[in-house]
Design a protein around this motif. Structure first.
Motif, short mmCIF file in Angstrom:
data_model
loop_
_atom_site.label_atom_id
_atom_site.label_comp_id
_atom_site.label_asym_id
_atom_site.label_seq_id
_atom_site.Cartn_x
_atom_site.Cartn_y
_atom_site.Cartn_z
N VAL A 55 7.98 9.37 -5.17
CA VAL A 55 7.37 8.04 -5.01
C VAL A 55 5.85 8.16 -4.98
N LYS A 56 5.35 9.15 -4.27
CA LYS A 56 3.89 9.32 -4.21
C LYS A 56 3.31 9.57 -5.60
N ILE B 223 -0.29 -3.29 -6.13
CA ILE B 223 -0.81 -2.27 -5.22
C ILE B 223 -2.18 -2.71 -4.72
N VAL C 261 0.65 4.78 -11.19
CA VAL C 261 0.32 3.36 -11.35
C VAL C 261 -1.16 3.11 -11.10
N THR D 125 4.96 1.38 0.67
CA THR D 125 5.79 1.81 -0.45
C THR D 125 6.74 2.93 -0.05
N LYS E 174 4.78 1.27 -13.55
CA LYS E 174 5.29 0.37 -12.51
C LYS E 174 6.82 0.37 -12.49
N ASN F 185 0.86 -1.17 0.00
CA ASN F 185 0.00 0.00 0.00
C ASN F 185 0.90 1.23 0.00
N LEU F 186 0.31 2.41 0.07
CA LEU F 186 1.11 3.63 -0.04
C LEU F 186 2.10 3.76 1.12
N TYR G 156 3.45 6.44 -7.58
CA TYR G 156 2.46 5.50 -7.05
C TYR G 156 1.07 5.83 -7.58
N MET H 240 11.51 3.69 -5.90
CA MET H 240 11.56 2.96 -4.62
C MET H 240 12.93 2.37 -4.35
N LEU I 182 7.94 3.51 -10.82
CA LEU I 182 7.76 3.42 -9.37
C LEU I 182 8.85 2.56 -8.74
N LYS I 183 9.21 1.46 -9.38
CA LYS I 183 10.25 0.58 -8.84
C LYS I 183 11.60 1.30 -8.77
#
Length: 459
Positions: A161-162, A248, A168, A38, A231, A34-35, A165, A238, A234-235
């Motif tokens: 990141v937010k 997610i 995605v 993450t 995605k 989840n957020l 996220y 992260m 995001l990876k």
């Protein structure tokens, strides 16, 4: 015929090899996040976040380095020398030290031996140096500044990141809507084909829906591609290895509650880390000014030395205790600055100008933060209004489509009305998702402006 058989065998072997490779490849591990999870993972594994923590360790070593200057400095020494040709000194051959047997007015004498060696220890201790205490305080302030730099870096990571996220989630939602639209248009296409085959519709009605179906299919494929790309982005943000996949567990609706957004609009915010960074920079320049000022004060150092030396003309006798002698020294050194060509004065003048610059930036930063908060709140309010309008518009478009479909099935509406209503419904869905995403991005920008990005993390 023979060549055709060979071609078929090659294809079969290739397919077998691809299948075997797929079976041998290890399955990709999927992380359900989840957020909150993450963001916590990103703070531990993002490259910039990790380097910021390492920079903090470097700052701590700087403090130790400055502290070491005030501790005793002790060094040992050892030497071994061989003189192949000892220097000759000439003395006058005159009484009372002359040698009548030498037929010359000078006497050659060698001062030195063939082998020499020595052992020694030197030590020094700073008794007073004004710059040491200033430097020690400056190193601790630098460490505090580095801590604020780490927080600033982590805030930037959280923002990126937010937003990744949410990207995605939006693309995932677009896939759902696009697939639902494709199912709906396929059903309409099948119905229209059946009506056409029964002679109750024209070929253009089928073609019109087929065009709409092809456009919707293209939208599905584009949404899937965008989802995979988002995605991967995001990876990267992260710091997650590419061998992992992510799933997610939240939806856009879970992250966009109206009460939370309205509460966010009424908040005043907290002290931003940028303000703390600037204040520490002001402190560092002030300490540099103090350091340049204390350079006018003398420095006092205690020095000590102990030496053992030995010598011999024979290598075997050089370390004989009879040939070794001791010496020692103990003293105090005072360094008194007299004239440096106005170097310290120029540095002090530069420091004072730098303080004026930073104070100007401080006032500008306060105004800029206030403006940033105002803009973020205004954008969020506007996005919320647009989101509500688009949500209502999507409901109306769905209603128009349902009515157009009913009229078409009952034979009182045209095929064109249904196609246009379907296109309008798809457009309203896309607009609503775009407004929802914009609202979430504005929410992140407002959290950043208020300085509350880390709220709810690591609780």
């Amino acid at each position: 015929m023979f060549k055709s058989k060979i071609y078929l065998v090659v294809i079969a072997l290739s397919l077998f090899k691809l299948q075997a490779t797929a079976q041998e490849a290890p399955p990709r591990e999927t992380l359900q996040l989840n957020l909150k999870e993450t963001l916590e993972y990103a703070l531990e594994n993002n490259v910039d976040a990790k380097n910021a923590k390492l920079e903090l360790l470097i700052a701590e070593t700087t403090v130790k380095e400055e502290l070491s200057k005030g501790l005793p400095q002790i060094n040992g020494s050892f030497n071994f020398n061989y003189n192949p040709a000892i220097q000759v000194i000439f003395l006058p051959n005159e009484p009372p030290f002359g040698d009548p047997s030498i037929d010359s007015d000078v006497i050659p004498a060698r001062f030195g031996v063939s082998y020499q060696s020595g052992l020694g220890v030197t030590a020094s201790q700073m008794l007073f140096d004004g710059s040491f205490f200033v430097g020690l305080r400056a190193s601790k302030t630098l460490r505090e500044l580095t801590e604020y730099d780490r927080i600033k870096t982590e805030n930037d990571v959280l923002v990126n990141v937010k937003k990744a996220y949410f990207g995605v989630l939006v693309n995932k939602e677009r896939i759902k809507l696009a697939e639902a639209n494709l199912t709906r248009i396929d059903s309409l296409l099948d119905e229209t084909k059946a009506i056409y085959e029964a002679g109750l519709a024209e070929k253009i009605d089928v073609s019109r829906i087929q065009v709409q179906r092809n456009n919707t299919y293209t939208q599905v494929e584009r949404s899937r591609t965008a989802y995979e790309i988002s995605k991967q982005l995001l990876k990267i943000q992260m710091g997650l290895p590419k061998d992992y996949d992510i799933l997610i567990t939240e939806t856009l609706a879970d992250l966009n509650p109206g009460d939370q957004l309205n509460q966010l609009l009424t908040m005043e915010g907290v002290t931003r880390v940028e303000v703390s960074q600037l204040e520490k920079n002001l402190e560092l320049v002030g300490l540099d000014l103090r350091n340049n000022t204390v350079q006018y004060i003398p420095k006092i150092t205690l020095n000590a030395n102990y030496q053992r030396s030995g010598a011999s003309n024979e290598l075997g006798n050089i370390y004989d205790n009879r040939n070794w002698f001791s010496s020692s020294l103990l003293g105090v050194t005072m360094q008194i600055p007299i004239f440096d060509g106005f170097l310290k004065s120029a540095r002090i003048q530069r420091n004072r100008i730098q303080l004026d610059q930073l104070n100007n930036q401080r006032y500008f930063l306060d105004d800029n933060i206030s403006l940033e908060i105002f803009q973020a709140k205004t954008n969020l309010k506007n996005d919320l209004n647009i989101m509500n309008v688009q949500k209502e518009n999507m409901a109306l478009a769905q209603e128009v489509y349902d009515i157009s479909k009913i009229k078409y099935n009952e034979g009182v509406g045209s095929n064109l009305e249904v196609v246009e209503a379907d296109a309008a419904l798809i457009e309203s869905e896309i607009n609503y998702l775009g407004a929802l995403y914009d609202g979430l991005i504005s929410k992140v920008d407002l959290e950043k402006a208020l300085g509350i990005l880390k709220e709810g993390i690591n609780d």
